[in-house]
Design an enzyme around this catalytic site. Structure first.
Site, PDB file in Angstrom:
ATOM      1  N   VAL A  74     -41.198  25.377 -51.154  1.00  0.00           N
ATOM      2  CA  VAL A  74     -41.267  26.183 -52.378  1.00  0.00           C
ATOM      3  C   VAL A  74     -42.578  25.855 -53.094  1.00  0.00           C
ATOM      4  O   VAL A  74     -42.825  24.706 -53.447  1.00  0.00           O
ATOM      5  CB  VAL A  74     -40.066  25.883 -53.309  1.00  0.00           C
ATOM      6  CG1 VAL A  74     -40.166  26.704 -54.589  1.00  0.00           C
ATOM      7  CG2 VAL A  74     -38.746  26.162 -52.588  1.00  0.00           C
TER       8      VAL A  74
ATOM      9  N   GLY B  36     -46.259  28.114 -64.866  1.00  0.00           N
ATOM     10  CA  GLY B  36     -46.035  28.088 -66.312  1.00  0.00           C
ATOM     11  C   GLY B  36     -45.763  29.439 -66.934  1.00  0.00           C
ATOM     12  O   GLY B  36     -45.857  29.593 -68.150  1.00  0.00           O
TER      13      GLY B  36
ATOM     14  N   GLY C 293     -43.016  31.468 -65.593  1.00  0.00           N
ATOM     15  CA  GLY C 293     -41.696  31.915 -65.157  1.00  0.00           C
ATOM     16  C   GLY C 293     -41.634  32.455 -63.745  1.00  0.00           C
ATOM     17  O   GLY C 293     -40.595  32.956 -63.312  1.00  0.00           O
ATOM     18  N   LEU C 294     -42.760  32.352 -62.999  1.00  0.00           N
ATOM     19  CA  LEU C 294     -42.760  32.938 -61.654  1.00  0.00           C
ATOM     20  C   LEU C 294     -41.966  32.104 -60.652  1.00  0.00           C
ATOM     21  O   LEU C 294     -41.354  32.644 -59.733  1.00  0.00           O
ATOM     22  CB  LEU C 294     -44.198  33.131 -61.159  1.00  0.00           C
ATOM     23  CG  LEU C 294     -44.925  34.298 -61.838  1.00  0.00           C
ATOM     24  CD1 LEU C 294     -46.423  34.248 -61.563  1.00  0.00           C
ATOM     25  CD2 LEU C 294     -44.341  35.628 -61.340  1.00  0.00           C
ATOM     26  N   GLY C 295     -41.965  30.790 -60.839  1.00  0.00           N
ATOM     27  CA  GLY C 295     -41.158  29.933 -59.958  1.00  0.00           C
ATOM     28  C   GLY C 295     -39.682  30.255 -60.129  1.00  0.00           C
ATOM     29  O   GLY C 295     -38.948  30.422 -59.155  1.00  0.00           O
TER      30      GLY C 295
ATOM     31  N   ASP D 100     -38.096  16.988 -54.893  1.00  0.00           N
ATOM     32  CA  ASP D 100     -38.842  15.830 -55.362  1.00  0.00           C
ATOM     33  C   ASP D 100     -38.413  15.506 -56.788  1.00  0.00           C
ATOM     34  O   ASP D 100     -38.032  16.406 -57.546  1.00  0.00           O
ATOM     35  CB  ASP D 100     -40.351  16.140 -55.349  1.00  0.00           C
ATOM     36  CG  ASP D 100     -40.922  16.110 -53.933  1.00  0.00           C
ATOM     37  OD1 ASP D 100     -40.354  15.401 -53.073  1.00  0.00           O
ATOM     38  OD2 ASP D 100     -41.923  16.810 -53.696  1.00  0.00           O
TER      39      ASP D 100
ATOM     40  N   TYR E 100     -34.983  22.678 -60.971  1.00  0.00           N
ATOM     41  CA  TYR E 100     -33.890  23.246 -60.183  1.00  0.00           C
ATOM     42  C   TYR E 100     -32.550  23.166 -60.933  1.00  0.00           C
ATOM     43  O   TYR E 100     -31.695  24.033 -60.768  1.00  0.00           O
ATOM     44  CB  TYR E 100     -33.804  22.564 -58.820  1.00  0.00           C
ATOM     45  CG  TYR E 100     -34.949  22.946 -57.909  1.00  0.00           C
ATOM     46  CD1 TYR E 100     -35.104  24.257 -57.467  1.00  0.00           C
ATOM     47  CD2 TYR E 100     -35.881  22.005 -57.484  1.00  0.00           C
ATOM     48  CE1 TYR E 100     -36.152  24.624 -56.637  1.00  0.00           C
ATOM     49  CE2 TYR E 100     -36.934  22.355 -56.655  1.00  0.00           C
ATOM     50  CZ  TYR E 100     -37.065  23.666 -56.239  1.00  0.00           C
ATOM     51  OH  TYR E 100     -38.111  24.021 -55.419  1.00  0.00           O
TER      52      TYR E 100
END
Lengths: 165, 165
Positions: free
Chosen positions: A103, A111, A113-115, A139, A146
């Protein structure tokens, strides 16, 4: 065709079933998801370089993508060009479980919101296929990220373990 | 043929490439590994029942086995019959990583090193395919078992996480 003409110009790539594009919601600019497995692996390597990951043989990366259940990429489209800005993939048994790997969001696009959007899209893809058990190995510094997406660390004492030769 | 005749009798199953049998070392009795994916799913269900797992639809179990990278089963052969006594499978991207699921040993056969032998066989299979990253999610009560086999829990702070809807 009008939409695609305006997006890519008249002599660039046209949409096919294979490109499977979907616009990322709530983002300024033209940002799209794709679930196409056959992406440019050198562009993927550049993306992974951008976050400092160790390089892996392109030959093996190709095999890994071919044998992933979902390959999700995120693209910025601008002036007829597109640029790979995010990536994630999942292995699966196609029935019960899927595990997420690799990922990554390009630092220039972090920073905003795309993740989160990419992970939600991945979960949507997996749920569409009736996968109920979605797991990952996080990690330490992304455990909180997450958690906010609904992932639980060590639920009921279950431990992620890795074998070391 | 002599060996197989003595093992199965003359009119029972004969070895083919597909059965991929391998005798489990250091065990009294005739105990074999197989990497055949096409096993009797009702027998597998019985094995999972024996350790109290929740039942799963056979149709989905079939899909899961077909899409597992390694399906490893363990069999006791006696008097022309064979009985499924252990099972494990791994999903994988066929290149970098594999994740183990559904590791089970029949209670009648626990406590004599068969779980360890089966896990070592699984690791051998995965290493043969050049898989370097072998992972699993261990229930709290088996973390110690896997630790003894070389699995590390939360290495470098990496956390196993599960998504809950």
């Amino acid at each position: 065709m009008g939409f695609w003409k305006s997006l890519f110009g008249s002599d660039t790539l046209e949409p096919t079933k294979k490109t499977k594009l979907r616009q990322v919601p709530n983002q300024s600019g033209q940002i799209f998801f794709s679930t196409e497995k056959d992406i440019d692996l050198y562009e993927l390597e550049e993306l992974c370089d951008s976050v400092g990951w160790a390089r892996r043989p392109i030959r093996k990366v190709r095999i890994a993508l071919q044998h992933s259940f979902v390959v999700l990429s995120m693209w910025e489209h601008r002036g007829g060009f597109r640029r790979l800005i995010g990536f994630a993939r999942a292995t699966s048994d196609y029935a019960f479980n899927a595990t997420l790997w690799d990922v990554v969001i390009h630092p220039d696009f972090q920073g905003r919101g795309l993740g989160k959007a990419m992970m939600e899209e991945m979960i949507r893809e997996l749920r569409k296929s009736d996968i109920s058990n979605i797991s990952l190995f996080a990690d330490a510094h992304v455990v909180e990220f997450y958690s906010q997406l609904g992932f639980n660390a060590d639920p009921e004492g279950i431990k992620g373990m890795f074998w070391y030769p």
